[in-house]
Motif scaffolding. Structure first.
Motif, short mmCIF file in Angstrom:
data_model
loop_
_atom_site.label_atom_id
_atom_site.label_comp_id
_atom_site.label_asym_id
_atom_site.label_seq_id
_atom_site.Cartn_x
_atom_site.Cartn_y
_atom_site.Cartn_z
N HIS A 17 51.09 94.30 27.41
CA HIS A 17 52.42 93.88 27.95
C HIS A 17 52.79 92.47 27.31
N TYR A 18 54.07 92.27 27.59
CA TYR A 18 54.68 90.83 26.62
C TYR A 18 53.90 89.68 26.84
N ALA A 19 53.90 88.89 25.86
CA ALA A 19 53.20 87.53 25.92
C ALA A 19 54.52 86.74 25.97
N CYS A 20 54.45 85.41 26.69
CA CYS A 20 55.50 84.53 26.85
C CYS A 20 55.00 83.23 26.51
N ILE A 21 55.65 82.55 25.86
CA ILE A 21 55.21 81.05 25.49
C ILE A 21 56.33 80.20 25.62
N ILE B 177 58.94 81.87 23.38
CA ILE B 177 58.65 82.81 22.23
C ILE B 177 58.22 83.97 23.17
N VAL B 178 58.49 84.97 22.67
CA VAL B 178 58.14 86.54 23.49
C VAL B 178 57.77 87.37 22.25
N LEU C 267 49.50 81.37 15.90
CA LEU C 267 50.47 80.96 14.72
C LEU C 267 51.92 80.84 15.23
N ALA C 268 52.33 81.94 15.82
CA ALA C 268 53.89 81.85 16.08
C ALA C 268 54.04 80.39 17.01
N LEU C 269 53.10 80.08 17.88
CA LEU C 269 53.33 78.66 18.63
C LEU C 269 53.43 77.73 17.66
N ILE C 270 52.37 77.82 16.71
CA ILE C 270 52.47 76.56 15.62
C ILE C 270 53.66 76.50 14.77
N ALA C 271 54.09 77.75 14.23
CA ALA C 271 55.13 77.89 13.52
C ALA C 271 56.60 77.15 14.18
N SER C 272 56.61 77.52 15.62
CA SER C 272 57.91 77.13 16.19
C SER C 272 58.08 75.55 16.51
N ILE C 273 56.97 74.78 16.33
CA ILE C 273 57.00 73.28 16.58
C ILE C 273 57.67 72.75 15.22
N HIS D 170 55.15 90.94 21.61
CA HIS D 170 54.58 92.37 22.01
C HIS D 170 53.56 92.82 21.19
N GLU D 171 52.49 93.11 21.62
CA GLU D 171 51.40 93.61 20.80
C GLU D 171 50.79 92.76 19.80
N ALA D 172 50.86 91.44 19.99
CA ALA D 172 50.68 90.45 19.17
C ALA D 172 49.12 89.89 19.36
N THR D 173 48.26 89.80 18.25
CA THR D 173 46.96 89.39 18.62
C THR D 173 46.96 87.95 18.99
N PRO D 174 45.67 87.48 19.49
CA PRO D 174 45.66 86.07 19.80
C PRO D 174 46.10 85.13 18.72
N LYS D 175 45.72 85.67 17.29
CA LYS D 175 45.85 84.83 16.11
C LYS D 175 47.34 84.72 15.99
N GLU D 176 48.00 85.99 16.00
CA GLU D 176 49.40 86.06 15.80
C GLU D 176 50.46 85.14 16.74
N GLN D 177 49.71 85.31 18.04
CA GLN D 177 50.74 84.58 18.81
C GLN D 177 50.18 82.99 18.79
#
Length: 230
Positions: free
Chosen positions: A116-120, A146-147, A158-164, A149-156
């Motif tokens: 299911h979708y991840a939401c940060i 950040i929303v 890295l997306a968090l870090i990149a958004s800062i 779908h089907e992203a691994t823990p690492k991908e999620q």
């Protein structure tokens, strides 16, 4: 005699009364109820020697909107919750409407998901001019989300870090005080490491705080959120 059930559906109410709450259900003779006759053992698919190895089955549970119930057996989970005092015209504001202060900390809320979708979401405090009160007041502001779908823990992560946002020297411009991660991601399912461990290592490499376990007290969370929206 033994019974197994998900915490949902017809009959769950009286089962919860007898096995979990240790109380006779409505209409039952209380003199005939002995709480020692009922033992509740919490379990999930991870305890099933067959289905725990079925990746497609586990993935289907993860993708189910009722995942807290069917995947993790949460007894107080309620799907489809919303707040009737939410008003987009009132609660959506332009960034220019706020006075942000560089020293204010930022905290992150992370509802992890794969099937299911991840939401940060990112939150901070800022000054807002209240036209009715004709004064500035401090409010909580959700600055972005950040929303995935089907992203691994690492991908999620890295997306968090990149958004800062960073300054010209590559340093983070926001002070991340806490990262609150879904409580179930601190549970061991495969091997000795949890999803929280994997995420924590990646955040630590980026000089960010490791995740903190989010509270499981849903009722208190709902009450707090409702009061904040008011």
């Amino acid at each position: 005699m033994a019974a197994a059930s998900n915490p949902m559906g017809i009959g769950w109410g009286w089962m919860k009364k007898l096995w979990v709450d240790k109380m006779p259900f409505a209409g039952m003779d209380p003199n005939k109820y002995n709480p020692k006759d009922y033992v509740y053992i919490h379990s999930t698919v991870d305890d099933n020697p067959i289905y725990s190895k079925d990746r497609e089955y586990v993935r289907a549970l993860e993708a189910d909107p009722r995942r807290d119930i069917v995947r993790w057996g949460k007894l107080d989970a309620v799907a489809g919750q919303y707040f009737d005092n939410w008003n987009p015209r009132r609660h959506f504001r332009r960034a220019a409407d706020f006075q942000f202060q560089d020293w204010q900390e930022t905290w992150v809320g992370w509802d992890y998901g794969f099937g299911h979708y991840a939401c940060i979401t990112f939150h901070t405090k800022a000054l807002f001019y209240d036209k009715l009160r004709k004064e500035h007041r401090m409010v909580n502001v959700t600055t972005r989300e950040i929303v995935l779908h089907e992203a691994t823990p690492k991908e999620q992560t890295l997306a968090l870090i990149a958004s800062i946002p960073r300054d010209k020297d590559g340093n983070f411009k926001e002070k991340i005080a806490a990262v609150y991660l879904s409580w179930e991601r601190f549970n061991r399912t495969v091997g000795q490491f949890t999803v929280a461990d994997e995420i924590g290592d990646l955040l630590a490499e980026a000089s960010l705080v490791r995740p903190s376990r989010a509270s499981t007290d849903r009722v208190a969370g709902w009450q707090k959120m409702y009061s904040l929206l008011d």
